[in-house]
Design an enzyme around this catalytic site. Structure first.
Site, PDB file in Angstrom:
ATOM      1  N   CYS A   1      47.475  36.229  38.420  1.00 36.56           N
ATOM      2  CA  CYS A   1      47.863  34.843  38.688  1.00 36.56           C
ATOM      3  C   CYS A   1      48.982  34.405  37.741  1.00 36.56           C
ATOM      4  CB  CYS A   1      46.643  33.924  38.650  1.00 36.56           C
ATOM      5  SG  CYS A   1      46.929  32.426  39.585  1.00 36.56           S
TER       6      CYS A   1
ATOM      7  N   HIS B   1      42.262  35.774  41.129  1.00 35.14           N
ATOM      8  CA  HIS B   1      41.414  35.864  39.927  1.00 35.14           C
ATOM      9  C   HIS B   1      40.279  36.850  40.172  1.00 35.14           C
ATOM     10  CE1 HIS B   1      42.845  32.414  37.412  1.00 35.14           C
ATOM     11  NE2 HIS B   1      43.427  32.119  38.555  1.00 35.14           N
TER      12      HIS B   1
ATOM     13  N   GLU C   1      38.315  38.055  38.029  1.00 38.17           N
ATOM     14  CA  GLU C   1      37.294  37.965  36.978  1.00 38.17           C
ATOM     15  C   GLU C   1      36.257  36.892  37.299  1.00 38.17           C
ATOM     16  OE1 GLU C   1      40.174  36.734  37.022  1.00 38.17           O
ATOM     17  OE2 GLU C   1      40.269  34.841  35.938  1.00 38.17           O
TER      18      GLU C   1
HETATM   19  N1  GLN Z   1      49.844  27.684  39.044  1.00 40.22           N
HETATM   20  C1  GLN Z   1      49.712  28.338  37.781  1.00 40.22           C
HETATM   21  C2  GLN Z   1      51.069  28.535  37.140  1.00 40.22           C
HETATM   22  O1  GLN Z   1      52.060  28.381  37.763  1.00 40.22           O
HETATM   23  C3  GLN Z   1      49.008  29.675  37.911  1.00 40.22           C
HETATM   24  C4  GLN Z   1      47.600  29.429  38.390  1.00 40.22           C
HETATM   25  C5  GLN Z   1      46.580  30.385  37.902  1.00 40.22           C
HETATM   26  O2  GLN Z   1      46.819  31.220  37.016  1.00 40.22           O
HETATM   27  N2  GLN Z   1      45.423  30.241  38.449  1.00 40.22           N
HETATM   28  O3  GLN Z   1      51.133  28.847  35.976  1.00 40.22           O
END
Ligand code: GLN
Length: 192
Positions: free
Chosen positions: A80, A165, A167
């Site tokens: 992410c 995610h 985890e």
């Molecule tokens: N939207 C977040 C960002 O741009 C990332 C979201 C996440 O890690 N769940 O940093």
């Protein structure tokens, strides 16, 4: 084989990654300053907020040490916000450009059953939270999974990046796959 895997712990979801690593027989180490990277067999950059994480990396002088770790062939998993950190506009460790909040904002947090190349045993339950997708990538980047035709899991050498995610769902196969890369790398280094 016991391996030590760092989890960047400046901000975000690092504790949950540590628990999954431990459950799979790896030793997690929270990384906050460059010295924490010494002797690591692999590194996870967790989800969180990429702007805050970027500021933390700058504050601690971690950008160059993180790049060197990847350049030395140490496996890295970015999830992410971690995927965003690996892209051309951030740490520049992978030949790709991430689109932040690509599925929309909070309202577009969702779960999906994802078939991922190289992961057996049926689809992976994936939680997307204000997730990025890979908007562009070079030839060296292999796409392992897509949602709506957008790459959400990619690999470049020993660097793995996923939009979701792993985890948070009790799913261990992403970490298992990553640890396979880590253990291969350790075995190779020991043999050379
Ligand atoms: N939207 C977040 C960002 O741009 C990332 C979201 C996440 O890690 N769940 O940093």
């Amino acid at each position: 084989m016991d391996v030590t895997v760092g989890v960047l712990a400046l901000q975000g979801d690092f504790e949950a990654h540590g628990r999954v690593l431990r459950a799979l027989g790896a030793e997690p180490r929270e990384v906050r300053v460059p010295a924490d990277l010494d002797g690591l067999d692999g590194l996870i950059i967790p989800g969180g907020e990429s702007t805050t994480m970027t500021l933390g990396i700058e504050r601690e002088g971690l950008a160059e040490p993180l790049r060197s770790l990847g350049a030395a062939g140490t496996p890295v998993l970015g999830t992410c916000a971690g995927l965003i950190m690996l892209d051309r506009d951030h740490l520049g460790m992978m030949d790709l450009r991430a689109e932040r909040n690509a599925f929309g904002r909070q309202v577009r947090s969702f779960e999906a059953d994802l078939v991922i190349d190289g992961i057996d045993g049926g689809p992976v339950r994936a939680v997307f939270i204000r997730a990025p997708w890979v908007a562009e990538h070079g030839d060296g980047v292999t796409v392992l999974a897509q949602v709506d035709g957008r790459p959400v899991a990619v690999q470049q050498g020993r660097l793995l990046a996923i939009s979701f995610h792993p985890e948070l769902t009790g799913e261990q196969r992403i970490h298992e796959r990553f640890l396979t890369l880590v253990r291969e790398c350790v075995a190779e280094r020991a043999g050379s």
